[in-house]
Design a protein around this motif. Structure first.
Motif, PDB file in Angstrom:
ATOM      1  N   CYS A 182       7.323   3.220  -9.595  1.00 41.18           N
ATOM      2  CA  CYS A 182       6.834   2.344 -10.685  1.00 41.18           C
ATOM      3  C   CYS A 182       7.876   1.329 -11.135  1.00 41.18           C
ATOM      4  O   CYS A 182       7.534   0.321 -11.745  1.00 41.18           O
ATOM      5  N   GLY A 183       9.169   1.581 -10.857  1.00 34.55           N
ATOM      6  CA  GLY A 183      10.210   0.629 -11.260  1.00 34.55           C
ATOM      7  C   GLY A 183      10.112   0.334 -12.746  1.00 34.55           C
ATOM      8  O   GLY A 183      10.002   1.243 -13.586  1.00 34.55           O
ATOM      9  N   ILE A 240       8.883  10.009  -4.413  1.00 35.81           N
ATOM     10  CA  ILE A 240       7.433   9.919  -4.186  1.00 35.81           C
ATOM     11  C   ILE A 240       6.990  11.089  -3.308  1.00 35.81           C
ATOM     12  O   ILE A 240       5.971  11.731  -3.570  1.00 35.81           O
ATOM     13  N   HIS A 258       4.840  -2.783  -4.309  1.00 36.93           N
ATOM     14  CA  HIS A 258       6.148  -3.156  -3.765  1.00 36.93           C
ATOM     15  C   HIS A 258       7.123  -1.986  -3.717  1.00 36.93           C
ATOM     16  O   HIS A 258       8.301  -2.133  -4.051  1.00 36.93           O
ATOM     17  N   ALA A 259       6.612  -0.822  -3.366  1.00 39.15           N
ATOM     18  CA  ALA A 259       7.504   0.321  -3.117  1.00 39.15           C
ATOM     19  C   ALA A 259       8.223   0.000  -1.796  1.00 39.15           C
ATOM     20  O   ALA A 259       7.579  -0.266  -0.784  1.00 39.15           O
TER      21      ALA A 259
HETATM   22  C1  LIG Z   1      10.778  -3.107  -5.590  1.00 39.04           C
HETATM   23  S1  LIG Z   1      10.671  -1.925  -6.860  1.00 39.04           S
HETATM   24  C2  LIG Z   1       9.014  -2.188  -7.398  1.00 39.04           C
HETATM   25  C3  LIG Z   1       8.801  -1.612  -8.756  1.00 39.04           C
HETATM   26  C4  LIG Z   1       7.431  -1.835  -9.375  1.00 39.04           C
HETATM   27  N1  LIG Z   1       6.398  -1.096  -8.691  1.00 39.04           N
HETATM   28  C5  LIG Z   1       7.120  -3.298  -9.460  1.00 39.04           C
HETATM   29  O1  LIG Z   1       6.326  -3.801  -8.660  1.00 39.04           O
HETATM   30  O2  LIG Z   1       7.680  -3.967 -10.322  1.00 39.04           O
HETATM   31  C6  LIG Z   1      10.559  -0.405  -5.964  1.00 39.04           C
HETATM   32  C7  LIG Z   1      10.766   0.819  -6.838  1.00 39.04           C
HETATM   33  O3  LIG Z   1      10.502   1.962  -6.067  1.00 39.04           O
HETATM   34  C8  LIG Z   1      11.459   2.944  -6.350  1.00 39.04           C
HETATM   35  N2  LIG Z   1      11.560   3.808  -5.164  1.00 39.04           N
HETATM   36  C9  LIG Z   1      11.926   3.438  -3.917  1.00 39.04           C
HETATM   37  N3  LIG Z   1      11.857   4.493  -3.086  1.00 39.04           N
HETATM   38  C10 LIG Z   1      11.415   5.530  -3.826  1.00 39.04           C
HETATM   39  C11 LIG Z   1      11.135   6.894  -3.528  1.00 39.04           C
HETATM   40  N4  LIG Z   1      11.253   7.352  -2.286  1.00 39.04           N
HETATM   41  N5  LIG Z   1      10.718   7.696  -4.518  1.00 39.04           N
HETATM   42  C12 LIG Z   1      10.566   7.223  -5.784  1.00 39.04           C
HETATM   43  N6  LIG Z   1      10.821   5.938  -6.123  1.00 39.04           N
HETATM   44  C13 LIG Z   1      11.239   5.104  -5.161  1.00 39.04           C
HETATM   45  C14 LIG Z   1      12.732   2.176  -6.637  1.00 39.04           C
HETATM   46  O4  LIG Z   1      13.626   2.935  -7.426  1.00 39.04           O
HETATM   47  C15 LIG Z   1      12.178   0.954  -7.355  1.00 39.04           C
HETATM   48  O5  LIG Z   1      12.155   1.156  -8.739  1.00 39.04           O
END
Ligand SMILES: C[S@@+](CC[C@H](N)C(=O)[O-])C[C@H]1O[C@@H](n2cnc3c(N)ncnc32)[C@H](O)[C@@H]1O
Length: 396
Positions: A182-183, A240, A258-259
């Motif tokens: 969720c960022g 996740i 955007h994960a």
């Molecule tokens: C590019 S950001 C996008 C955040 C938000 N969904 C947005 O669109 O503003 C990706 C997010 O995914 C999280 N993330 C990446 N890999 C992850 C994982 N395996 N498990 C949990 N969170 C993850 C990161 O910490 C980051 O906050």
């Protein structure tokens, strides 16, 4: 209005450095008789990175794109460098206005200012009524969401809205939604606001959980949820892959915006294992397949930029096939104009139950042909080995 160039550029400088209000800006075109700018076009937008707010400069010349992120506190020099170049047009969008500066042959500036599209004006009320997400929701300011992010979450919720009734009208009096990765939780808030209204209309309550591996963003989300007084909105720290936001209960709606890289695959794999009825994922970068294509010398992927673009397409095509094999009806759509994010593809998947054996066999044949031809094994297949083996067995 025509004004002198120095005044106009000083105004543009102020607007670019007012990052909480800046949505985006573009410098393009060139002034005749002067040294052409280093890039054909530069787009500037505020972004929030791990280490705080930055101004992002994306320079394009033909197919070549380069991106530079500058911390907001140090962005003055980068903005000055940009404005010192002989661009002919400057376009700035802020939360409240759109400013257009055209520099004439004589070196004057023609400045046109108009209210931002969501501001008052003819038709504004109707436009506001059509919105599903209020771009002026104070929570966006608390979370630091710029104009593009607000548009992205509006567009995301717009994709969710027509599919949601199927899950909202199911049995039970509670609807569960999860935003994986969720960022800063812009989508978590926006989706929760919209879905809770829709759930309430059907006499149900909604619980939405934002999951992220980063403790700091989860803490910010929790604080903002408490300040906004939003019942049913929760956050959890964790990966996740291991997320269990509702204990034994399965989520009805799985979202991922955007994960990064294979985090989107983790989200899709999680959704498949839960048997989530509705899945919306807008993927981010696709490095997994890109890496596997690295040694491939085929002309389609020989050049880095082509490899990157092709990996995007191949990854999402394979994800789509796998989801279909595993019982989803899938559409891949553009959920928003690429002007607001280059990552504008969305996988929309609705659980339909296992397809007929012959259909599964056909989908698997397509999947096998693609993976063999390109010598790749996508992350989603590695994550769902057992489910895929079972589907192969069932298709025999
Ligand atoms: C590019 S950001 C996008 C955040 C938000 N969904 C947005 O669109 O503003 C990706 C997010 O995914 C999280 N993330 C990446 N890999 C992850 C994982 N395996 N498990 C949990 N969170 C993850 C990161 O910490 C980051 O906050």
């Amino acid at each position: 209005m025509t004004t002198d160039l120095t005044t106009a550029l000083a105004d543009v400088r102020t607007l670019l450095l007012d990052t909480p209000n800046l949505s985006r800006a573009v410098a393009a075109g060139r002034r005749k008789g002067l040294q052409p700018p280093a890039a054909e076009r530069v787009e500037v937008r505020p972004v929030r990175l791990k280490d705080g707010p930055h101004l992002q400069f994306t320079a394009r010349t033909g197919p070549v794109v380069s991106t530079r992120n500058v911390p907001v506190g140090e962005a003055g020099e980068a903005v000055d460098e940009l404005l010192a170049q002989a661009y002919g047009n400057l376009h700035v969008e802020t939360a409240t206005e759109v400013v257009q500066v055209r520099i004439t042959k004589k070196g004057d500036a023609q400045v046109h200012r108009a209210p931002a599209r969501h501001e008052a004006g003819p038709g504004a009320h109707d436009r506001a009524k059509q919105r599903l997400v209020d771009p002026d929701d104070p929570v966006f300011r608390v979370l630091g969401a710029g104009g593009d992010k607000r548009r992205q979450v509006e567009a995301f919720v717009r994709q969710l809205a027509p599919l949601a009734p199927a899950v909202l009208s199911g049995g039970g009096d509670r609807v569960r939604a999860v935003d994986l990765g969720c960022g800063n939780a812009y989508l978590t808030f926006a989706a929760h606001r919209w879905l809770s209204g829709a759930a309430r209309e059907r006499g149900k309550d909604l619980v939405t959980v934002g999951v992220d591996v980063r403790e700091d963003v989860v803490a910010t989300g929790r604080r903002a949820a408490a300040e906004a007084g939003l019942p049913g909105l929760e956050f959890a720290v964790g990966s996740i892959a291991g997320a269990e936001p509702f204990g034994d209960a399965r989520p009805d709606v799985v979202m991922a915006l955007h994960a990064c890289d294979t985090a989107t695959d983790e989200a899709l794999a999680r959704a498949v294992r839960w048997g989530a009825p509705l899945v919306l994922a807008a993927p981010c970068c696709h490095r997994d397949v890109q890496r596997q294509l690295h040694e491939n010398r085929a002309p389609l992927v020989r050049h880095a930029i082509l490899r990157e673009r092709f990996a995007d397409v191949l990854t999402d095509a394979l994800r789509s096939l796998l989801l279909q094999v595993l019982g989803y009806r899938v559409e891949v759509v553009e959920f928003i104009d690429s002007a607001h994010t280059p990552r504008n593809a969305m996988i929309r998947a609705v659980r339909a139950g296992a397809p007929r054996g012959s259909r599964t066999a056909g989908l698997l044949a397509e999947y096998d042909e693609l993976t063999r031809a390109w010598g790749v094994e996508p992350a989603l297949a590695r994550m769902l080995t057992a489910e895929l083996a079972q589907a192969r067995q069932a298709a025999l």
